[in-house]
Motif scaffolding. Structure first.
Motif, PDB file in Angstrom:
ATOM      1  N   THR A   4       0.842  -1.201   0.000  1.00 40.30           N
ATOM      2  CA  THR A   4       0.000   0.000   0.000  1.00 40.30           C
ATOM      3  C   THR A   4       0.875   1.247   0.000  1.00 40.30           C
ATOM      4  OG1 THR A   4      -0.125  -0.099   2.433  1.00 40.30           O
ATOM      5  CG2 THR A   4      -1.909  -1.141   1.187  1.00 40.30           C
ATOM      6  N   GLN A   5       2.171   1.032  -0.149  1.00 46.19           N
ATOM      7  CA  GLN A   5       3.128   2.131  -0.157  1.00 46.19           C
ATOM      8  C   GLN A   5       2.885   3.034  -1.361  1.00 46.19           C
ATOM      9  OE1 GLN A   5       7.109   0.673   0.015  1.00 46.19           O
ATOM     10  NE2 GLN A   5       8.064   2.698   0.147  1.00 46.19           N
ATOM     11  N   SER A   6       2.781   4.332  -1.118  1.00 41.37           N
ATOM     12  CA  SER A   6       2.487   5.281  -2.190  1.00 41.37           C
ATOM     13  C   SER A   6       3.721   5.519  -3.053  1.00 41.37           C
ATOM     14  CB  SER A   6       2.012   6.604  -1.597  1.00 41.37           C
ATOM     15  OG  SER A   6       1.627   7.507  -2.613  1.00 41.37           O
ATOM     16  N   LEU A   7       3.476   5.917  -4.283  1.00 39.97           N
ATOM     17  CA  LEU A   7       4.568   6.174  -5.219  1.00 39.97           C
ATOM     18  C   LEU A   7       5.203   7.539  -4.971  1.00 39.97           C
ATOM     19  CD1 LEU A   7       2.912   4.908  -8.511  1.00 39.97           C
ATOM     20  CD2 LEU A   7       4.846   3.845  -7.345  1.00 39.97           C
ATOM     21  N   PRO A   8       6.516   7.609  -4.919  1.00 41.61           N
ATOM     22  CA  PRO A   8       7.182   8.914  -4.846  1.00 41.61           C
ATOM     23  C   PRO A   8       7.137   9.619  -6.192  1.00 41.61           C
ATOM     24  CG  PRO A   8       8.814   7.166  -4.954  1.00 41.61           C
ATOM     25  CD  PRO A   8       7.467   6.487  -4.858  1.00 41.61           C
TER      26      PRO A   8
END
Length: 344
Positions: A4-8
């Protein structure tokens, strides 16, 4: 592997445009790649909007479409999906039309102006972040289209400019008229011809590389086992030799060899293939597309997979250019690619 880690984000090109490190290619929501489980093959508009909204939730700030997708209906779908949403890079394109005689490319000043007005209306925006010449019209000087595009920037209708499937020489000519922020090209484990001169030219000029079909039009995901897995009218079967006959079988065998490598990295074959594109450099922005939220989430997770030098070499050994069977397009459409432009 899921996350669920957001994109940089990072700069896309040298002119000020910013993008999430991975975008979303919207083409498959409106034709070309059809859903075998749907009689018409077409994704429902509401389902398409849900996929785009989930992409934005996951940190995707870069959506890619074109007036030819549908045609026109994809821009309309994207326009509905982005209402009230914030993006860094809304990208669309002009130049291609399909007729009974095959593809037609129009780079006239008049067509540039007609096209941008249509795209602005369908997307329901006042300014397009990134506007591409989708294919180069080789019946006229490229300068004609790019003078018109420069005018659009000066008028505020377009913010940044891009080019797609152009040769190194064509990129230089266009860039001399107005700086190019992004060059879109097909780049994946099984399509690497742009590495010879187009990609080095982009890097010399500070142009970002937007990699379309980074999953080999779906084949590198390992989901397809035979031609029966596709809708009968799917464009891959109609216009792409790699998906037909013995070529298809040979290419499937290459994907099978990736499975063990993917298992060792605790990811899917498609995630490994996408991670390979990310590993090519910080100036590379893949734009995988999918019709399903599940695969969208897998694609976003792939952006966080780190490959070692040995991982990269193992993948490249499997997908040696001599091992890939078939051209990426039928002969008529191959004339619109950077390979054809390089021969002029």
């Amino acid at each position: 592997m899921t996350t669920t880690q957001s994109l940089p984000k990072r700069p896309l090109g040298k002119q000020g445009l910013v993008s999430s490190i991975q975008g979303y290619g919207c083409m498959g929501l409106s034709g070309f790649y059809l859903d075998k489980d749907v009689p018409t093959g077409q994704t429902d508009v509401e389902d398409g909007i849900k996929v785009i909204h989930r992409a934005i939730d996951l940190g995707v700030t870069h959506l890619d479409t074109s007036d030819i997708y549908g045609p026109y209906t994809n821009e309309e779908l994207v326009g509905k999906a982005i209402a009230g949403k914030k993006l860094d890079c809304l990208a669309t394109k002009f130049a291609i039309s399909f007729g009974a005689e095959g593809p037609t490319i129009d780079g006239s000043k008049e067509h540039v102006r007609r096209s941008v007005e249509g795209s602005l209306k369908r997307l329901n925006v006042k300014q397009i972040d990134l506007y591409y010449q989708h294919r180069v019209d080789r019946t006229r000087p490229i300068e004609e289209a790019w003078q018109a595009l420069k005018e659009l920037v000066n008028e505020g209708k377009v913010k940044y400019l891009g080019i797609s499937e152009a040769s190194a020489a064509e990129i230089r000519k266009a860039h001399a008229i107005h700086p190019i922020s992004a060059c879109q090209l097909e780049w994946s484990l099984w399509t690497r011809d742009a590495e010879a001169d187009v990609i080095p030219t982009c890097r010399e000029l500070g142009i970002a590389i937007v990699a379309y079909s980074p999953l080999g039009r779906g084949l590198l995901t390992g989901q397809y086992k035979s031609a029966s897995d596709f809708h009968k009218d799917d464009w891959r079967l109609q216009g792409q030799p790699r998906f037909r006959g013995e070529n298809f079988d040979k290419n499937l065998a290459l994907v099978d060899k990736v499975r063990a490598l993917a298992a060792a990295k605790n990811c899917t074959p498609g995630q490994l293939a996408l991670a390979w594109v990310h590993a090519q450099g910080d100036d590379v922005f893949p734009i995988p597309g999918t019709r399903r939220v599940k695969y969208l989430e897998e694609n976003v997770a792939a952006a966080h997979i780190k490959l070692t030098a040995d991982d990269k070499q193992a993948l490249e050994d499997i997908f040696d250019v001599k091992q890939v069977a078939g051209e990426r397009y039928d002969p008529d459409f191959m004339t619109t690619t950077h390979q054809s432009g390089a021969k002029r």
